[in-house]
Design a protein around this motif. Structure first.
Motif, PDB file in Angstrom:
ATOM      1  N   UNK A  52       0.812  -1.218   0.000  1.00 36.73           N
ATOM      2  CA  UNK A  52       0.000   0.000   0.000  1.00 36.73           C
ATOM      3  C   UNK A  52       0.842   1.262   0.000  1.00 36.73           C
ATOM      4  N   UNK A  53       1.945   1.285   0.716  1.00 33.35           N
ATOM      5  CA  UNK A  53       2.801   2.475   0.724  1.00 33.35           C
ATOM      6  C   UNK A  53       3.282   2.807  -0.688  1.00 33.35           C
ATOM      7  N   UNK A  54       3.614   1.795  -1.460  1.00 33.64           N
ATOM      8  CA  UNK A  54       4.072   1.997  -2.843  1.00 33.64           C
ATOM      9  C   UNK A  54       2.954   2.631  -3.679  1.00 33.64           C
ATOM     10  N   UNK A  55       1.772   2.045  -3.635  1.00 32.05           N
ATOM     11  CA  UNK A  55       0.656   2.562  -4.440  1.00 32.05           C
ATOM     12  C   UNK A  55       0.227   3.955  -3.980  1.00 32.05           C
ATOM     13  N   UNK A  56       0.263   4.201  -2.682  1.00 30.49           N
ATOM     14  CA  UNK A  56      -0.081   5.529  -2.170  1.00 30.49           C
ATOM     15  C   UNK A  56       0.945   6.551  -2.655  1.00 30.49           C
ATOM     16  N   UNK A  57       2.222   6.219  -2.567  1.00 33.29           N
ATOM     17  CA  UNK A  57       3.266   7.169  -2.982  1.00 33.29           C
ATOM     18  C   UNK A  57       3.209   7.449  -4.482  1.00 33.29           C
ATOM     19  N   UNK A  58       2.702   6.497  -5.255  1.00 30.75           N
ATOM     20  CA  UNK A  58       2.560   6.682  -6.706  1.00 30.75           C
ATOM     21  C   UNK A  58       1.272   7.423  -7.066  1.00 30.75           C
ATOM     22  N   UNK A  59       0.446   7.741  -6.064  1.00 29.30           N
ATOM     23  CA  UNK A  59      -0.811   8.442  -6.326  1.00 29.30           C
ATOM     24  C   UNK A  59      -1.902   7.560  -6.901  1.00 29.30           C
ATOM     25  N   UNK A  60      -1.751   6.248  -6.775  1.00 30.25           N
ATOM     26  CA  UNK A  60      -2.730   5.306  -7.332  1.00 30.25           C
ATOM     27  C   UNK A  60      -3.777   4.864  -6.318  1.00 30.25           C
ATOM     28  N   UNK A  61      -3.439   4.984  -5.029  1.00 27.69           N
ATOM     29  CA  UNK A  61      -4.330   4.521  -3.963  1.00 27.69           C
ATOM     30  C   UNK A  61      -4.456   5.595  -2.896  1.00 27.69           C
ATOM     31  N   UNK A  62      -5.688   5.780  -2.430  1.00 30.17           N
ATOM     32  CA  UNK A  62      -5.943   6.570  -1.226  1.00 30.17           C
ATOM     33  C   UNK A  62      -6.513   5.611  -0.191  1.00 30.17           C
ATOM     34  N   UNK A  63      -5.917   5.626   0.993  1.00 26.82           N
ATOM     35  CA  UNK A  63      -6.418   4.816   2.095  1.00 26.82           C
ATOM     36  C   UNK A  63      -7.350   5.672   2.936  1.00 26.82           C
ATOM     37  N   UNK A  64      -8.497   5.123   3.290  1.00 31.93           N
ATOM     38  CA  UNK A  64      -9.424   5.789   4.195  1.00 31.93           C
ATOM     39  C   UNK A  64      -9.573   4.866   5.401  1.00 31.93           C
ATOM     40  N   UNK A  65      -8.949   5.264   6.498  1.00 29.05           N
ATOM     41  CA  UNK A  65      -8.930   4.455   7.713  1.00 29.05           C
ATOM     42  C   UNK A  65     -10.065   4.927   8.616  1.00 29.05           C
ATOM     43  N   UNK A  66     -10.967   4.032   8.908  1.00 20.88           N
ATOM     44  CA  UNK A  66     -12.106   4.334   9.775  1.00 20.88           C
ATOM     45  C   UNK A  66     -11.876   3.630  11.105  1.00 20.88           C
ATOM     46  N   UNK A  67     -11.480   4.408  12.097  1.00 20.98           N
ATOM     47  CA  UNK A  67     -11.205   3.851  13.416  1.00 20.98           C
ATOM     48  C   UNK A  67     -12.537   3.552  14.098  1.00 20.98           C
ATOM     49  N   UNK A  68     -12.768   2.282  14.298  1.00 25.29           N
ATOM     50  CA  UNK A  68     -14.062   1.745  14.711  1.00 25.29           C
ATOM     51  C   UNK A  68     -14.034   1.494  16.216  1.00 25.29           C
ATOM     52  N   UNK A  69     -14.748   2.341  16.950  1.00 28.46           N
ATOM     53  CA  UNK A  69     -14.881   2.163  18.400  1.00 28.46           C
ATOM     54  C   UNK A  69     -15.742   0.931  18.658  1.00 28.46           C
ATOM     55  N   UNK A  70     -15.171  -0.008  19.400  1.00 27.44           N
ATOM     56  CA  UNK A  70     -15.857  -1.256  19.698  1.00 27.44           C
ATOM     57  C   UNK A  70     -16.088  -1.368  21.193  1.00 27.44           C
ATOM     58  N   UNK A  71     -17.159  -2.017  21.575  1.00 28.51           N
ATOM     59  CA  UNK A  71     -17.487  -2.210  22.990  1.00 28.51           C
ATOM     60  C   UNK A  71     -16.863  -3.474  23.569  1.00 28.51           C
TER      61      UNK A  71
END
Length: 183
Positions: A52-71
């Motif tokens: 993923x770091x490679x694809x992100x640095x090439x502008x091909x991938x955007x990561x959207x991290x959704x931090x999920x609060x769990x009980x």
């Protein structure tokens, strides 16, 4: 145990909210529901990084991290960290996520107040995330029937930490090539 995706509704997963890593105009969006106390999220984050770091640095991938609060008791401490990350901090927030995942054993069994101190002392973080933002992720996960972390989406592909880097590359390349064909 592999992730059962049969009940998950990928159509309910959006690119709204969350932590955006990479170019917002990247053709591939990867949405990752994670909890920073989850050892399987740590595995996913660390093992997928080279790809993923490679694809992100090439502008091909955007990561959207959704931090999920769990009980779930074993994950509640991750919720505390989630509320201290600065979603607007660019690369620093990615570094913070990596830091906390790599050190789960240091902070993962601390009391909540001690976790707050840990985040402040180790990373200079204070409470950032609103309850409204946290609830947005919880509501989206509920609509999509996402119950486990990590749950990762690339459009209609749904997977967890068990995906190999070769499989991950293949999915991204298929999506990239499809985009070139469609143009």
């Amino acid at each position: 145990m592999l992730l059962d995706t049969s009940m998950i509704r990928a159509s309910e997963v959006t690119t709204e909210g969350g932590i955006h890593i990479g170019d917002k105009n990247a053709p591939i969006k990867i949405v990752e529901f994670m909890n920073l106390r989850c050892p399987f999220c740590k595995q996913w984050w660390e093992e997928s990084a080279p790809v993923l770091d490679k694809y992100v640095s090439e502008g091909k991938v955007e990561r959207i991290v959704k931090l999920f609060d769990k009980e779930k008791p074993s994950l509640k401490r991750g919720n505390v960290i989630h509320h201290h990350l600065d979603y607007t901090a660019g690369n620093k927030v990615k570094e913070d996520i990596s830091y906390f995942l790599a050190r789960q054993e240091e902070w993962g069994n601390l009391e909540e107040n001690d976790i707050v101190d840990y985040a402040n002392i180790r990373r200079g973080l204070s409470k950032q995330r609103s309850e409204k933002e946290a609830q947005h992720v919880i509501d989206e996960a509920e609509r999509a029937n996402v119950t486990l972390v990590p749950s990762v989406f690339i459009e209609d592909y749904i997977f967890d930490e068990h995906i190999t880097n070769e499989e991950l590359k293949e999915i991204i390349e298929i999506k990239l090539n499809r985009g070139n064909i469609d143009q």
